[in-house]
Design a protein around this motif. Structure first.
Motif, PDB file in Angstrom:
ATOM      1  N   VAL A 150     -36.416 -14.051  58.730  1.00 36.53           N
ATOM      2  CA  VAL A 150     -36.934 -12.678  58.849  1.00 36.53           C
ATOM      3  C   VAL A 150     -37.455 -12.446  60.259  1.00 36.53           C
ATOM      4  O   VAL A 150     -37.204 -11.391  60.866  1.00 36.53           O
ATOM      5  N   PHE A 151     -38.172 -13.420  60.799  1.00 32.68           N
ATOM      6  CA  PHE A 151     -38.695 -13.276  62.161  1.00 32.68           C
ATOM      7  C   PHE A 151     -37.548 -13.133  63.160  1.00 32.68           C
ATOM      8  O   PHE A 151     -37.568 -12.242  64.020  1.00 32.68           O
ATOM      9  N   LEU A 152     -36.553 -13.998  63.050  1.00 32.90           N
ATOM     10  CA  LEU A 152     -35.419 -13.944  63.971  1.00 32.90           C
ATOM     11  C   LEU A 152     -34.660 -12.625  63.845  1.00 32.90           C
ATOM     12  O   LEU A 152     -34.236 -12.040  64.844  1.00 32.90           O
ATOM     13  N   GLY A 153     -34.499 -12.157  62.609  1.00 38.69           N
ATOM     14  CA  GLY A 153     -33.783 -10.902  62.386  1.00 38.69           C
ATOM     15  C   GLY A 153     -34.499  -9.714  63.000  1.00 38.69           C
ATOM     16  O   GLY A 153     -33.889  -8.895  63.695  1.00 38.69           O
ATOM     17  N   THR A 154     -35.810  -9.628  62.744  1.00 43.41           N
ATOM     18  CA  THR A 154     -36.574  -8.515  63.325  1.00 43.41           C
ATOM     19  C   THR A 154     -36.640  -8.649  64.840  1.00 43.41           C
ATOM     20  O   THR A 154     -36.578  -7.650  65.561  1.00 43.41           O
ATOM     21  N   TRP A 155     -36.730  -9.868  65.332  1.00 42.94           N
ATOM     22  CA  TRP A 155     -36.798 -10.097  66.774  1.00 42.94           C
ATOM     23  C   TRP A 155     -35.495  -9.687  67.452  1.00 42.94           C
ATOM     24  O   TRP A 155     -35.501  -9.142  68.565  1.00 42.94           O
ATOM     25  N   LEU A 156     -34.368  -9.938  66.794  1.00 43.96           N
ATOM     26  CA  LEU A 156     -33.080  -9.491  67.332  1.00 43.96           C
ATOM     27  C   LEU A 156     -33.039  -7.970  67.442  1.00 43.96           C
ATOM     28  O   LEU A 156     -32.529  -7.415  68.421  1.00 43.96           O
ATOM     29  N   TRP A 157     -33.575  -7.292  66.418  1.00 42.48           N
ATOM     30  CA  TRP A 157     -33.601  -5.835  66.447  1.00 42.48           C
ATOM     31  C   TRP A 157     -34.466  -5.323  67.593  1.00 42.48           C
ATOM     32  O   TRP A 157     -34.032  -4.477  68.380  1.00 42.48           O
ATOM     33  N   TRP A 158     -35.693  -5.846  67.703  1.00 44.92           N
ATOM     34  CA  TRP A 158     -36.576  -5.383  68.772  1.00 44.92           C
ATOM     35  C   TRP A 158     -36.023  -5.736  70.139  1.00 44.92           C
ATOM     36  O   TRP A 158     -36.173  -4.973  71.100  1.00 44.92           O
ATOM     37  N   GLY A 159     -35.385  -6.898  70.239  1.00 47.11           N
ATOM     38  CA  GLY A 159     -34.774  -7.289  71.514  1.00 47.11           C
ATOM     39  C   GLY A 159     -33.663  -6.339  71.926  1.00 47.11           C
ATOM     40  O   GLY A 159     -33.565  -5.934  73.091  1.00 47.11           O
ATOM     41  N   GLY A 160     -32.826  -5.958  70.958  1.00 50.04           N
ATOM     42  CA  GLY A 160     -31.750  -5.016  71.252  1.00 50.04           C
ATOM     43  C   GLY A 160     -32.278  -3.643  71.630  1.00 50.04           C
ATOM     44  O   GLY A 160     -31.775  -3.003  72.565  1.00 50.04           O
ATOM     45  N   LEU A 161     -33.316  -3.196  70.915  1.00 51.42           N
ATOM     46  CA  LEU A 161     -33.892  -1.876  71.189  1.00 51.42           C
ATOM     47  C   LEU A 161     -34.525  -1.832  72.575  1.00 51.42           C
ATOM     48  O   LEU A 161     -34.298  -0.894  73.346  1.00 51.42           O
ATOM     49  N   THR A 162     -35.324  -2.845  72.902  1.00 54.70           N
ATOM     50  CA  THR A 162     -35.988  -2.854  74.205  1.00 54.70           C
ATOM     51  C   THR A 162     -34.982  -3.003  75.347  1.00 54.70           C
ATOM     52  O   THR A 162     -35.170  -2.419  76.419  1.00 54.70           O
ATOM     53  N   ALA A 163     -33.910  -3.763  75.125  1.00 53.20           N
ATOM     54  CA  ALA A 163     -32.886  -3.907  76.162  1.00 53.20           C
ATOM     55  C   ALA A 163     -32.214  -2.563  76.445  1.00 53.20           C
ATOM     56  O   ALA A 163     -31.971  -2.204  77.603  1.00 53.20           O
ATOM     57  N   ALA A 164     -31.920  -1.806  75.380  1.00 52.72           N
ATOM     58  CA  ALA A 164     -31.279  -0.493  75.544  1.00 52.72           C
ATOM     59  C   ALA A 164     -32.199   0.471  76.285  1.00 52.72           C
ATOM     60  O   ALA A 164     -31.775   1.196  77.197  1.00 52.72           O
TER      61      ALA A 164
END
Length: 202
Positions: A150-164
């Motif tokens: 769950v942590f990795l999944g949410t972290w992937l989402w936030w990482g993608g959002l902040t990168a964009a």
């Protein structure tokens, strides 16, 4: 499918809906850069992991207590979001760099506070666990794999959002700071008011 992979998928699905923390993450990335956005996202991810752990390990005493008092907890969360929105709306000075250690902790803790004051997330996780065939308490010693996922999944989402947002930030106009802050100030304030409307019997 392994528990870790299931946890990652649940984290991705759980992270996608953009609420108050999403608005905070976008605004902070826009103003301070990707590090600030990731710090904000991490606070939400940690809060999600706590609720995921309660569901994965079948801690019904904790979940029952939180759900029983969820109205008060929601109101606290709504007050935090409303305060952040009003404060952001009236800000006049731009901070282009990520603040010092105290400011970084504040970014993490505010998003964590907003995420942790949503006890209904437990029900969402329980539904997701049921959908993926993960029974609360039955994972025994492997429950940590679900929480890690769950942590990795949410972290992937936030990482993608902040990168964009960070990519878009490079093209921002110098005079866009106050306008963007006012927009997100209004958005956060509306989220806070919405929490009050939903929590209080009107």
């Amino acid at each position: 499918m392994s528990l870790l992979l299931k946890g990652i998928l649940i984290g991705l699905l759980f992270g996608v809906p953009v609420g108050a923390v999403g608005a905070m993450t976008v605004q902070r990335t826009w103003e301070h850069g990707i590090k600030a956005g990731l710090l904000t996202g991490m606070g939400s991810s940690v809060a999600d992991c706590i609720y995921a752990g309660i569901g994965a390990f079948g801690l019904t005493i904790v979940s029952d207590f939180l759900l029983e008092h969820q109205t008060v907890i929601h109101l606290v969360g709504g007050a935090i979001v409303l305060y952040l929105g009003i404060r952001l709306f009236f800000r006049k000075e731009e901070e282009t760099e990520v603040p010092e250690v105290s400011g970084r902790w504040r970014m993490f803790l505010t998003s964590f506070a907003v995420g942790i004051t949503n006890p209904a997330a437990i029900l969402t996780f329980l539904f997701a666990f049921s959908w993926f065939g993960i029974a609360g308490g039955s994972t025994k010693g492997n429950g940590w794999l679900v929480v890690l996922g769950v942590f990795l999944g949410t972290w992937l989402w936030w990482g993608g959002l902040t990168a964009a947002v960070s990519l878009a930030r490079k093209k921002k106009r110098k005079d866009s700071f106050q306008r963007v802050n006012r927009i997100f100030g209004v958005v956060l304030s509306l989220f806070g008011v919405l929490v009050f409307i939903k929590a209080l019997p009107i």
